[in-house]
Design a protein around this motif. Structure first.
Motif, PDB file in Angstrom:
ATOM      1  N   THR A   1      -1.692  42.630  -6.375  1.00 56.26           N
ATOM      2  CA  THR A   1      -2.049  43.717  -5.479  1.00 56.26           C
ATOM      3  C   THR A   1      -0.834  44.466  -4.954  1.00 56.26           C
ATOM      4  O   THR A   1       0.293  43.984  -5.075  1.00 56.26           O
ATOM      5  CB  THR A   1      -2.882  43.146  -4.303  1.00 56.26           C
ATOM      6  OG1 THR A   1      -3.277  44.189  -3.434  1.00 56.26           O
ATOM      7  CG2 THR A   1      -2.116  42.097  -3.543  1.00 56.26           C
ATOM      8  N   VAL A   2      -1.077  45.622  -4.359  1.00 61.86           N
ATOM      9  CA  VAL A   2      -0.024  46.385  -3.696  1.00 61.86           C
ATOM     10  C   VAL A   2       0.144  45.943  -2.243  1.00 61.86           C
ATOM     11  O   VAL A   2       1.101  46.340  -1.588  1.00 61.86           O
ATOM     12  CB  VAL A   2      -0.290  47.911  -3.729  1.00 61.86           C
ATOM     13  CG1 VAL A   2      -0.305  48.412  -5.162  1.00 61.86           C
ATOM     14  CG2 VAL A   2      -1.572  48.272  -3.006  1.00 61.86           C
ATOM     15  N   VAL A   3      -0.771  45.140  -1.741  1.00 64.30           N
ATOM     16  CA  VAL A   3      -0.680  44.647  -0.364  1.00 64.30           C
ATOM     17  C   VAL A   3       0.533  43.730  -0.272  1.00 64.30           C
ATOM     18  O   VAL A   3       0.596  42.710  -0.959  1.00 64.30           O
ATOM     19  CB  VAL A   3      -1.970  43.893   0.051  1.00 64.30           C
ATOM     20  CG1 VAL A   3      -1.827  43.298   1.434  1.00 64.30           C
ATOM     21  CG2 VAL A   3      -3.180  44.825  -0.014  1.00 64.30           C
ATOM     22  N   ASN A   4       1.507  44.100   0.569  1.00 61.36           N
ATOM     23  CA  ASN A   4       2.752  43.334   0.566  1.00 61.36           C
ATOM     24  C   ASN A   4       3.226  42.870   1.936  1.00 61.36           C
ATOM     25  O   ASN A   4       4.325  42.355   2.061  1.00 61.36           O
ATOM     26  CB  ASN A   4       3.860  44.135  -0.124  1.00 61.36           C
ATOM     27  CG  ASN A   4       4.200  45.410   0.623  1.00 61.36           C
ATOM     28  OD1 ASN A   4       3.641  45.705   1.670  1.00 61.36           O
ATOM     29  ND2 ASN A   4       5.112  46.181   0.073  1.00 61.36           N
ATOM     30  N   GLU A   5       2.395  43.019   2.970  1.00 61.91           N
ATOM     31  CA  GLU A   5       2.787  42.523   4.284  1.00 61.91           C
ATOM     32  C   GLU A   5       2.723  40.995   4.290  1.00 61.91           C
ATOM     33  O   GLU A   5       1.760  40.408   3.815  1.00 61.91           O
ATOM     34  CB  GLU A   5       1.870  43.073   5.387  1.00 61.91           C
ATOM     35  CG  GLU A   5       1.916  44.577   5.546  1.00 61.91           C
ATOM     36  CD  GLU A   5       0.939  45.301   4.629  1.00 61.91           C
ATOM     37  OE1 GLU A   5       0.054  44.647   4.049  1.00 61.91           O
ATOM     38  OE2 GLU A   5       1.096  46.521   4.472  1.00 61.91           O
ATOM     39  N   ILE A   6       3.742  40.356   4.848  1.00 58.39           N
ATOM     40  CA  ILE A   6       3.835  38.894   4.812  1.00 58.39           C
ATOM     41  C   ILE A   6       2.618  38.227   5.462  1.00 58.39           C
ATOM     42  O   ILE A   6       2.147  37.192   4.996  1.00 58.39           O
ATOM     43  CB  ILE A   6       5.177  38.394   5.419  1.00 58.39           C
ATOM     44  CG1 ILE A   6       5.412  36.915   5.094  1.00 58.39           C
ATOM     45  CG2 ILE A   6       5.214  38.637   6.914  1.00 58.39           C
ATOM     46  CD1 ILE A   6       5.688  36.646   3.657  1.00 58.39           C
ATOM     47  N   GLU A   7       2.085  38.850   6.511  1.00 59.02           N
ATOM     48  CA  GLU A   7       0.905  38.272   7.181  1.00 59.02           C
ATOM     49  C   GLU A   7      -0.303  38.278   6.247  1.00 59.02           C
ATOM     50  O   GLU A   7      -1.104  37.344   6.253  1.00 59.02           O
ATOM     51  CB  GLU A   7       0.555  39.060   8.456  1.00 59.02           C
ATOM     52  CG  GLU A   7       1.656  39.162   9.471  1.00 59.02           C
ATOM     53  CD  GLU A   7       2.662  40.284   9.162  1.00 59.02           C
ATOM     54  OE1 GLU A   7       2.296  41.307   8.520  1.00 59.02           O
ATOM     55  OE2 GLU A   7       3.830  40.124   9.546  1.00 59.02           O
TER      56      GLU A   7
ATOM     57  N   GLU B   1      -2.355  35.169   4.676  1.00 61.01           N
ATOM     58  CA  GLU B   1      -3.812  35.124   4.810  1.00 61.01           C
ATOM     59  C   GLU B   1      -4.470  34.793   3.465  1.00 61.01           C
ATOM     60  O   GLU B   1      -5.388  33.966   3.391  1.00 61.01           O
ATOM     61  CB  GLU B   1      -4.312  36.470   5.340  1.00 61.01           C
ATOM     62  CG  GLU B   1      -5.793  36.525   5.612  1.00 61.01           C
ATOM     63  CD  GLU B   1      -6.239  37.877   6.157  1.00 61.01           C
ATOM     64  OE1 GLU B   1      -7.371  37.938   6.646  1.00 61.01           O
ATOM     65  OE2 GLU B   1      -5.463  38.874   6.090  1.00 61.01           O
ATOM     66  N   ALA B   2      -3.988  35.413   2.392  1.00 63.45           N
ATOM     67  CA  ALA B   2      -4.531  35.157   1.059  1.00 63.45           C
ATOM     68  C   ALA B   2      -4.264  33.719   0.622  1.00 63.45           C
ATOM     69  O   ALA B   2      -5.147  33.042   0.096  1.00 63.45           O
ATOM     70  CB  ALA B   2      -3.935  36.132   0.050  1.00 63.45           C
ATOM     71  N   LEU B   3      -3.044  33.248   0.842  1.00 63.93           N
ATOM     72  CA  LEU B   3      -2.709  31.868   0.468  1.00 63.93           C
ATOM     73  C   LEU B   3      -3.506  30.867   1.293  1.00 63.93           C
ATOM     74  O   LEU B   3      -3.994  29.864   0.770  1.00 63.93           O
ATOM     75  CB  LEU B   3      -1.202  31.642   0.602  1.00 63.93           C
ATOM     76  CG  LEU B   3      -0.325  32.467  -0.348  1.00 63.93           C
ATOM     77  CD1 LEU B   3       1.138  32.309   0.014  1.00 63.93           C
ATOM     78  CD2 LEU B   3      -0.577  32.097  -1.804  1.00 63.93           C
TER      79      LEU B   3
ATOM     80  N   GLU C   1      -1.305  31.842  -6.018  1.00 64.28           N
ATOM     81  CA  GLU C   1      -0.069  32.605  -6.188  1.00 64.28           C
ATOM     82  C   GLU C   1      -0.338  34.056  -5.854  1.00 64.28           C
ATOM     83  O   GLU C   1      -1.491  34.455  -5.642  1.00 64.28           O
ATOM     84  CB  GLU C   1       0.464  32.489  -7.624  1.00 64.28           C
ATOM     85  CG  GLU C   1       1.607  31.531  -7.805  1.00 64.28           C
ATOM     86  CD  GLU C   1       2.821  31.802  -6.938  1.00 64.28           C
ATOM     87  OE1 GLU C   1       3.035  32.929  -6.468  1.00 64.28           O
ATOM     88  OE2 GLU C   1       3.586  30.860  -6.737  1.00 64.28           O
ATOM     89  N   TYR C   2       0.717  34.852  -5.867  1.00 65.76           N
ATOM     90  CA  TYR C   2       0.650  36.237  -5.436  1.00 65.76           C
ATOM     91  C   TYR C   2       1.632  37.054  -6.277  1.00 65.76           C
ATOM     92  O   TYR C   2       2.792  36.677  -6.393  1.00 65.76           O
ATOM     93  CB  TYR C   2       1.062  36.304  -3.958  1.00 65.76           C
ATOM     94  CG  TYR C   2       0.463  37.431  -3.169  1.00 65.76           C
ATOM     95  CD1 TYR C   2      -0.713  37.259  -2.466  1.00 65.76           C
ATOM     96  CD2 TYR C   2       1.089  38.668  -3.117  1.00 65.76           C
ATOM     97  CE1 TYR C   2      -1.261  38.290  -1.719  1.00 65.76           C
ATOM     98  CE2 TYR C   2       0.552  39.700  -2.376  1.00 65.76           C
ATOM     99  CZ  TYR C   2      -0.629  39.504  -1.674  1.00 65.76           C
ATOM    100  OH  TYR C   2      -1.167  40.521  -0.942  1.00 65.76           O
ATOM    101  N   ILE C   3       1.145  38.135  -6.872  1.00 64.48           N
ATOM    102  CA  ILE C   3       1.981  39.035  -7.663  1.00 64.48           C
ATOM    103  C   ILE C   3       1.863  40.430  -7.065  1.00 64.48           C
ATOM    104  O   ILE C   3       0.761  40.893  -6.776  1.00 64.48           O
ATOM    105  CB  ILE C   3       1.523  39.085  -9.140  1.00 64.48           C
ATOM    106  CG1 ILE C   3       1.708  37.738  -9.817  1.00 64.48           C
ATOM    107  CG2 ILE C   3       2.266  40.177  -9.905  1.00 64.48           C
ATOM    108  CD1 ILE C   3       1.126  37.670 -11.224  1.00 64.48           C
TER     109      ILE C   3
END
Length: 122
Positions: A82-88, A92-94, A100-102
């Protein structure tokens, strides 16, 4: 052969993802939103789900929470793409069960590295 469900409202992203994943040896299915993805997962549990966050009808985070609540919902590895890149939001996703996150944009080497880390490719 391992299976992957690519969930993204962008046909272009689904096409690019399919090419990368097929080159890595995956059989690939596609869904354009979380509702379509839930229907697919209720019939077949994939090994991997490559998941966008921002989609119409049902977003990626809602889909992930519903998937993880299903009886076999803990089985697929889920990678947000995703383009969502805020650490919070990443946290939340994790916390919701993503493995994982790309960040978009991505390429084959990034996807391969994440899937290798998750033990999905040799």
């Amino acid at each position: 052969m391992k299976t992957c469900l690519v969930v993204d409202d962008s046909r272009v992203i689904r096409k690019v993802s399919r090419r990368i994943l097929e080159d890595l040896g995956f059989e690939v299915a596609e869904a354009s939103d979380g509702v379509e993805a839930m229907a697919w997962c209720s019939a077949v549990t994939p090994d991997l789900i490559l998941l966008d966050w921002e989609m119409p009808t049902m977003d990626g985070l809602t889909f992930l929470r519903r998937l993880r609540a299903e009886p076999a919902g803990d089985q697929p590895k889920v990678v947000f793409c995703t383009v969502v890149n805020e650490i919070e939001r990443i946290r939340e996703a994790l916390d919701a069960g993503a493995d994982e996150y790309i960040m978009k944009p991505f390429d084959g080497s990034i996807v391969a590295g994440k899937l290798d880390y998750l033990g999905l490719i040799a």
